[in-house]
Design an enzyme around this catalytic site. Structure first.
Site, PDB file in Angstrom:
ATOM      1  N   ARG A 269      53.977 -12.495  -3.174  1.00  0.00           N
ATOM      2  CA  ARG A 269      52.634 -13.035  -3.347  1.00  0.00           C
ATOM      3  C   ARG A 269      51.652 -12.020  -2.798  1.00  0.00           C
ATOM      4  NH1 ARG A 269      50.295 -15.118   1.334  1.00  0.00           N
ATOM      5  NH2 ARG A 269      51.698 -15.296   3.118  1.00  0.00           N
TER       6      ARG A 269
ATOM      7  N   HIS B  82      47.169  -6.158  -2.436  1.00  0.00           N
ATOM      8  CA  HIS B  82      47.915  -5.028  -2.989  1.00  0.00           C
ATOM      9  C   HIS B  82      48.814  -4.355  -1.937  1.00  0.00           C
ATOM     10  CE1 HIS B  82      44.978  -5.793  -6.040  1.00  0.00           C
ATOM     11  NE2 HIS B  82      43.991  -5.238  -5.355  1.00  0.00           N
ATOM     12  N   ARG B  83      49.223  -5.144  -0.940  1.00  0.00           N
ATOM     13  CA  ARG B  83      50.060  -4.643   0.157  1.00  0.00           C
ATOM     14  C   ARG B  83      49.341  -3.613   1.028  1.00  0.00           C
ATOM     15  NH1 ARG B  83      52.218  -8.503  -1.458  1.00  0.00           N
ATOM     16  NH2 ARG B  83      54.454  -8.947  -1.647  1.00  0.00           N
ATOM     17  N   LEU B  84      48.029  -3.558   0.948  1.00  0.00           N
ATOM     18  CA  LEU B  84      47.251  -2.663   1.807  1.00  0.00           C
ATOM     19  C   LEU B  84      46.851  -3.445   3.054  1.00  0.00           C
ATOM     20  CD1 LEU B  84      45.079  -0.868  -0.907  1.00  0.00           C
ATOM     21  CD2 LEU B  84      47.229  -0.117   0.153  1.00  0.00           C
TER      22      LEU B  84
END
Length: 216
Positions: free
Chosen positions: A12, A193-195
């Site tokens: 997610r 965005h996994r940042l």
């Protein structure tokens, strides 16, 4: 059997919040307090639950969940049976790690430091505040030791309940607590965005804390 593709596709995005350097408190203790207040206010299940990692014989790490029972500028407190695996490993290597998994808020906090035994006065003061059932359970369970059955444990509990029917349950000599004195903190906030946003606190050598942003 679980399909490996199902696991690989289980993901997610994290969109709840951002964490900026400007928003951080210079003190990791105050920053932690703010996030703990948020976790309590959000009604999270077991917001004081934390993973405690120790290192045992042969350098093998082990983890378990314990409950935070207090914290201040001196450290983070938890209680346990002094004959438990965690206590035995701390006696050999007091360097431990704590992790608070506040997943519903897309947050986690990691604390690394040295575990020190609490004084008898601190232990007695807390133990006598515990519910009667919890005090009896402390006597009934020789934590981490092998037992024959659940029934044997419950039988021991009932015997102790009868023994201490007057309500006066003393502190077992094998029960105590630890304070983890922090040497490092990490605050993690999930990002799109996994940042993710990660910030590390370490002593700066002059009584304060150096704060660094880490790549996610």
């Amino acid at each position: 059997m679980v399909d490996s593709n199902q696991l690989q596709d289980n993901r997610r995005d994290f969109k709840l919040a951002r964490l900026t350097r400007a928003a951080l408190n210079p003190s990791p203790f105050e920053q932690f307090k703010g996030w703990m207040d948020d976790a309590l206010a959000a009604g999270l299940t077991d917001p004081t639950a934390m993973t405690l990692a120790t290192v045992g014989e042969g350098g093998r790490p082990w983890q378990r969940m314990v409950l935070l029972k207090g914290f201040d500028q001196h450290g983070f407190i938890f209680y346990t049976n002094l004959g438990s695996r965690k206590a035995a490993e701390i006696a050999v290597n007091p360097q431990v790690s704590l992790q608070f998994p506040w997943l519903a808020l897309d947050r986690q906090v990691i604390v690394g430091g040295r575990a020190e035994k609490l004084s008898i006065t601190e232990v007695v003061k807390y133990f006598l505040k515990r519910p009667m059932q919890s005090r009896l359970a402390a006597w009934a369970s020789r934590q981490s030791s092998r037992i024959n059955s659940r029934q044997a444990l419950e039988s021991q509990y009932l015997q102790l309940k009868e023994k201490f029917a007057d309500g006066e349950v003393p502190v077992p000599d094998f029960w105590g607590g630890f304070r983890v004195v922090p040497e490092e903190f990490e605050f993690w906030q999930g990002g799109e965005h996994r940042l993710h946003d990660r910030f590390n606190y370490r002593p700066d050598g002059s009584g304060g804390w150096q704060i660094d942003r880490l790549a996610p």
